[in-house]
Design a protein around this motif. Structure first.
Motif: not given
Length: 603
Positions: A348-354, A369-372, A377-380
């Protein structure tokens, strides 16, 4: 033609043979994300079979003999097959070239759509349709409608070879691409051509306004790469990283280390402490893969209000991110809970995280971060050490607040007239250069007879001459990239710190450019006679020559290992008197270089 085959003599037969035998192969060239020093995507390129293995000859022949549709369809089909079998990654982008003629053909939506790519187990959101700019578009209205239709299915759009043809801006206005690929002609030797740098900088600003990303093609040297990084380019491709190959390429550790080293120098130039991000990092909740089920995490988050996100680890490295909102969306609905409840949390996790290194600057992170995507865009952001080990996370609230602090601090330390950093930053640059252990040069620059100019022409014109000096110094050292940092001590005094060698022709060019551009700040009569009447410091009327620029150059090999930055600045300041004598003798701007050596025992 003795010894020549029929395929070599008649290109149409060679083309028909390729089409009959399905005789194209797909090779991949990586697109590199410089911010993460990793491969971010691949461009699928097609090659024919001898004697028509050259892609230029192949597609030119197809266009000439009316077979472009058939050839491109074969190339797309082969590329999709190769992508699904060779490259196994959910977060890579795939660029596929399509000419506008084929893209606007009424058969295209049926032959290439979301259903077609999904049959190859590839999401449409990972496929970028790359439209070449070399071919004139016949119907921009139809182009706009076709682009919107493909975007609605999830595809991304790129304009290829921006800057090489005549229709780039019209195409840009018609389709608002997700990516703009710079023509390699703009990239080639960009470190030696300031005009190209100005053009690329303008295109970056334009891309930002339409929410597009720039990809620089044809990067072949480290000098080109360093200049592109300084200009703010994030995505690049070229022979410097890898030649096109049938299998996916890998980046070497040496390449990653060198890119990270350039970023560190750029961040130091920005005046931000490298530990700024680390000071914001908190050890957020982390769980190993298979540690618990989605059902267990669901109840844990439900009963713990402050439990906002969790990082999924595989050993020491983060491999997934679960946020409260995204997790609730997956687990909610009529079937979500039943679908995920017994699965491990990583599913259930996001794999393409920053994820960024702890040495990343806060301002650089804010750009990333702002290019997500809007939903992310507001993910940790996960923070890792040099080996990729998990250190913690930072929230966007922290990043935004710290960015504001940095902007205020720099506004206070920069000179309000030139906008250049002041004494604090200059001393820090010198200290960093000394600590780096490599060779560096210090340039102390100031204007000769500036007081008389101010008295005669007025403070407004005097300010303009100061701005001109700042501009000439910055532009003259621009080609050195992040190796050159220019600061404004105050008044008409400037200091530049250059790591590595400083070619003498740069100094000559700066002097010539100042003498050329200064003329617009003098009256025609004064330019013609080479001077004007003014009052000297004793109050006596005298003849004053046109203002010149003096550059005093001090190399690090003439200094002791531990001289204080302030002492180094003093030595350079004393050298400027020698420079002023030289400019007076020559009647034009000039530079001198210190030949004496200094040690810490000096006063």
């Amino acid at each position: 033609m003795s010894g020549a085959t029929i395929l070599e003599v008649f290109p149409s037969y060679a083309l028909e043979e390729i089409l009959r035998r399905d005789g194209v192969k797909t090779v991949f060239q990586p697109v590199v994300d410089l911010f993460g020093a990793k491969i971010w995507g691949y461009e699928a390129l097609s090659r024919g079979i001898p004697p028509m293995d050259s892609p230029t000859e192949l597609f030119d022949a197809a266009d000439r003999f009316g077979k472009l549709w058939e050839l491109e369809q074969m190339c797309r089909d082969r590329a999709m097959d190769r992508m699904s079998s060779v490259i196994d990654s959910e977060d890579k982008r795939f660029f596929i070239n399509v000419t506008p003629t084929v893209f606007l053909d009424d058969r295209f939506p049926e032959s290439f759509n979301g259903f077609v790519v999904e049959r190859c187990d590839i999401s449409a959101s990972r496929v970028v349709i790359e439209l070449t700019e070399r071919e004139e578009v016949s119907d921009y209205g139809k182009l706009s409608r076709r682009v919107e239709g493909m975007k609605e299915q999830g595809f991304r759009i790129a304009i290829d070879d921006m800057g090489s043809g005549h229709s780039g801006l019209l195409m840009l206005a018609s389709c608002i691409p997700d990516y703009i690929k710079l023509d390699m002609g703009l990239v080639r030797d960009i470190h030696e051509e300031p005009r190209k740098q100005h053009i690329v900088r303008s295109l970056i600003g334009l891309a930002s306004q339409v929410e597009s990303r720039i990809v620089a093609e044809g990067v072949e040297t480290w000098e080109e790469l360093e200049t592109l990084m300084r200009l703010g380019i994030r995505f690049v491709q070229g022979f410097l990283f890898a030649l096109p190959s049938e299998g996916p390429a890998e980046l070497s550790d040496e390449f990653r280390e060198r890119v990270q080293s350039i970023w560190k120098e750029l961040q130091q130039r920005e005046g931000e402490n490298l530990d700024g991000l680390l000071s914001l990092t908190t050890r957020a909740k982390a769980m190993q893969k298979n540690e618990c089920s989605c059902k267990e995490l669901w109840y844990l988050m439900k009963n713990t209000a402050e439990f906002d996100h969790v990082v999924v680890l595989d050993g020491a490295k983060p491999v997934g991110l679960i946020t409260r909102n995204d997790f609730a969306a997956k687990m909610g609905g009529a079937y979500g809970f039943h679908l995920f409840q017994n699965r491990p949390i990583e599913e259930a996790a996001k794999r393409n995280f920053l994820s960024v290194s702890h040495s990343c600057s806060v301002r650089l992170l804010s750009r990333l971060a702002m290019e997500r995507c809007p939903e992310d865009i507001y993910d940790p952001v996960a923070v890792v050490d040099a080996r990729g080990g998990y250190l913690g996370t930072v929230t966007m609230k922290q990043v935004i607040a710290r960015s504001a602090e940095i902007e205020v601090r720099q506004a206070l330390t920069c000179n309000p007239l030139s906008g250049l950093p002041g004494n604090q930053d200059i001393q820090r640059w010198i200290s960093c250069a000394q600590q780096g252990g490599g060779a560096f040069s210090l340039i102390y620059a100031d204007l000769d007879r500036f007081k008389e100019y101010n008295d005669t022409y007025g403070f407004v014109e005097g300010d303009e001459l100061i701005k001109l000096t700042a501009s000439v110094l910055q532009e003259g050292l621009m080609e050195l990239g992040c190796r050159a940092m220019v600061g404004h001590v105050g008044g008409d005094d400037f200091v530049a710190v250059i790591s590595g060698p400083l070619p003498e022709d740069y100094l000559d060019a700066i002097c010539r450019e100042f003498d050329r551009r200064k003329l617009v700040h003098f009256k025609d009569e004064d330019v013609r006679t080479g001077g004007y009447s003014s009052t000297d410091r004793k109050g006596e009327v005298c003849r004053v020559p046109l203002v010149t620029l003096s550059l005093a150059v001090l190399d690090s090999d003439r200094l002791g290992d531990s001289l204080h930055p302030a002492r180094i600045a003093e030595i350079a300041a004393s050298l400027k008197h020698m420079a002023k004598r030289r400019t007076s003798e020559l009647g034009k701007s000039a530079w001198v270089q210190e030949r004496r050596s200094y040690s810490t025992s000096e006063g």
